[in-house]
Scaffold this motif. Structure first.
Motif, PDB file in Angstrom:
ATOM      1  N   UNK A  20      49.644  29.130  32.284  1.00  0.00           N
ATOM      2  CA  UNK A  20      48.225  29.410  32.134  1.00  0.00           C
ATOM      3  C   UNK A  20      47.340  28.659  33.112  1.00  0.00           C
ATOM      4  N   UNK A  21      46.120  29.163  33.260  1.00  0.00           N
ATOM      5  CA  UNK A  21      45.095  28.546  34.106  1.00  0.00           C
ATOM      6  C   UNK A  21      43.875  28.250  33.242  1.00  0.00           C
ATOM      7  N   UNK A  22      43.419  27.011  33.212  1.00  0.00           N
ATOM      8  CA  UNK A  22      42.246  26.683  32.384  1.00  0.00           C
ATOM      9  C   UNK A  22      41.033  27.518  32.782  1.00  0.00           C
ATOM     10  N   UNK A  23      40.228  27.841  31.796  1.00  0.00           N
ATOM     11  CA  UNK A  23      39.025  28.650  32.006  1.00  0.00           C
ATOM     12  C   UNK A  23      37.884  27.769  32.477  1.00  0.00           C
ATOM     13  N   UNK A  24      37.181  28.211  33.520  1.00  0.00           N
ATOM     14  CA  UNK A  24      36.037  27.453  34.021  1.00  0.00           C
ATOM     15  C   UNK A  24      34.950  27.363  32.961  1.00  0.00           C
ATOM     16  N   UNK A  25      34.264  26.212  32.916  1.00  0.00           N
ATOM     17  CA  UNK A  25      33.157  26.019  31.979  1.00  0.00           C
ATOM     18  C   UNK A  25      31.839  26.358  32.659  1.00  0.00           C
ATOM     19  N   UNK A  26      30.894  26.943  31.927  1.00  0.00           N
ATOM     20  CA  UNK A  26      29.586  27.234  32.510  1.00  0.00           C
ATOM     21  C   UNK A  26      28.776  25.955  32.714  1.00  0.00           C
ATOM     22  N   UNK A  27      27.900  25.955  33.697  1.00  0.00           N
ATOM     23  CA  UNK A  27      27.062  24.781  33.956  1.00  0.00           C
ATOM     24  C   UNK A  27      25.978  24.621  32.906  1.00  0.00           C
ATOM     25  N   UNK A  28      25.631  25.709  32.235  1.00  0.00           N
ATOM     26  CA  UNK A  28      24.658  25.672  31.136  1.00  0.00           C
ATOM     27  C   UNK A  28      25.067  26.725  30.112  1.00  0.00           C
ATOM     28  N   UNK A  29      24.600  26.619  28.891  1.00  0.00           N
ATOM     29  CA  UNK A  29      24.983  27.609  27.880  1.00  0.00           C
ATOM     30  C   UNK A  29      24.621  29.026  28.323  1.00  0.00           C
ATOM     31  N   UNK A  30      25.579  29.928  28.361  1.00  0.00           N
ATOM     32  CA  UNK A  30      25.295  31.296  28.829  1.00  0.00           C
ATOM     33  C   UNK A  30      24.559  32.111  27.772  1.00  0.00           C
ATOM     34  N   UNK A  31      23.959  33.191  28.220  1.00  0.00           N
ATOM     35  CA  UNK A  31      23.290  34.131  27.313  1.00  0.00           C
ATOM     36  C   UNK A  31      24.255  35.256  26.965  1.00  0.00           C
ATOM     37  N   UNK A  32      24.250  35.669  25.711  1.00  0.00           N
ATOM     38  CA  UNK A  32      25.083  36.780  25.245  1.00  0.00           C
ATOM     39  C   UNK A  32      24.193  37.930  24.792  1.00  0.00           C
TER      40      UNK A  32
END
Length: 388
Positions: A20-32
């Motif tokens: 597996x490859x770790x998932x990148x984290x967003x720099x700020x909370x994303x909008x859904x």
């Protein structure tokens, strides 16, 4: 790449290579463009846990840190729900402390949001003699949440399931509580696969009868119902409910088997989410939901689809023990320093189950720190007598 010796169902072992490859984290909370609640677990404190079955100690710092992790990824939190072991290790006194702390913590985080489980779990089902007993229990818990400026998720009640004799009894109890609520409430339809004591909930053993009762409760109290979470692990049943909800009342999927397709929707309607699996796969779910909001359906599918086999393993029967897999992944990913749980719930699953979770989590890119996860998995297996 790391390798780990894992047990197999036939009694042999295999050398498993992590891929597996770790998932990148967003720099700020994303909008859904979907409302997404993650039902969050609590972290036990083994250094102070002298009576884990009866009065488990909680590591409040680690528990709150995990909530910050979820908020940073854009999630709302469904607090003090069954994922937090309500009625299976966390009693009402512990839930009160959890609710108080989480509501206070949320006020320190811009944009943080949560809703809190309010049920009747301080009333033992055997002690419930009447509907009035159940109403009083709900009033106490909803009142506590509202006293601390929180919004309530009206959890299913074991006591109500025991004393109710007809659908009208459910309409009476829910009507009374919803009529008194200060804010809109999320209802909670939890199937008996999650809690066998909820069999026959809504006054019917068949889905069609239960559905009619639920819809009548919502229609009679629609001004006080934000939405309903449905956890029956059957996407057709959720769609049947979703298609008949009144305008403005939201459907929150609690289907940890079929959430990907239910959240995406059928082109006309879709489900929002209130899921325990989002505790375990938060970075991946966050990336998928942000991609969906951006119109990138292919990325949504590519990221979230591999988490579904993992979720189905974690929530396999007996489903009520899914909390063990959720906390196992929190430990593997470094969110807590140990794999112990309130009420010793980590013992509810066997070593083969945990080995399968490890494999599936790796293939779904859920192991955020692969080297740490491999090291911890090896130490866990060594205790089970499986040496490298």
């Amino acid at each position: 790449m790391s390798t780990v010796t894992l047990p197999k169902a036939d009694g042999t072992t295999e050398r498993y290579l992590l891929v597996g490859t770790p998932t990148d984290r967003p720099s700020r909370p994303p909008a859904f463009n979907r409302i997404a609640y993650a039902a969050a677990h609590v972290v036990s404190d083994p250094w102070r846990d002298a009576r884990p079955w009866n009065d488990p100690a909680i590591d409040w710092d680690a528990t709150m840190a995990f909530r910050h992790h979820l908020w940073s990824l854009g999630f709302r939190i469904a607090e003090a729900m069954d994922t937090a072991q309500r009625g299976m290790g966390l009693n009402w006194a512990g839930a009160q402390e959890l609710i108080r702390r989480s509501l206070a913590e949320a006020r320190t985080v811009p944009g943080a949001d949560l809703a809190c489980g309010a049920g009747t779990d301080h009333l033992a089902p055997a002690d419930a003699r009447s509907l009035d007993d159940v109403i009083a229990a709900y009033e106490e818990q909803v009142g506590f949440v509202e006293k601390h400026d929180g919004r309530a998720i009206m959890m299913a009640s074991r006591a109500l399931a025991r004393v109710a004799r007809s659908p009208d009894d459910y309409r009476k109890v829910y009507g009374r509580i919803l009529g008194q609520a200060k804010d809109k409430v999320v209802l909670h339809w939890l199937g008996d696969m999650f809690d066998p004591q909820l069999a026959g909930y809504w006054g019917s053993k068949d889905f069609e009868g239960a559905l009619e009762t639920v819809l009548s409760v919502i229609e009679e109290n629609r001004g006080k119902v934000e939405g309903i979470k449905i956890s029956l692990l059957d996407n057709a049943k959720e769609v049947a409910l979703r298609d008949r909800l009144p305008e403005g009342v939201l459907c929150f999927t609690g289907d940890d088997f079929n959430y990907a397709e239910l959240i995406e929707g059928d082109g006309q309607k879709y489900s929002h989410a209130l899921l325990g699996i989002f505790d375990a796969v938060a970075p991946q779910a966050s990336k998928a939901l942000a991609s969906l909001a951006a119109g990138n359906v292919s990325t949504f599918r590519a990221v979230i689809a591999p988490t579904v086999p993992l979720s189905r393993k974690i929530f396999e029967a007996p489903t009520q023990y899914y909390k063990a897999g959720v906390v196992f992944l929190a430990w593997l990913n470094g969110h807590q320093d140990h794999f112990t749980m309130p009420a010793g719930m980590q013992s509810a699953r066997g070593v083969l189950h945990y080995a399968d979770i490890f494999r599936l989590a790796d293939r779904a890119n859920v192991l955020d720190k692969p080297e740490l996860a491999a090291t911890r998995m090896k130490s866990f297996l060594a205790v089970q007598g499986i040496a490298e």
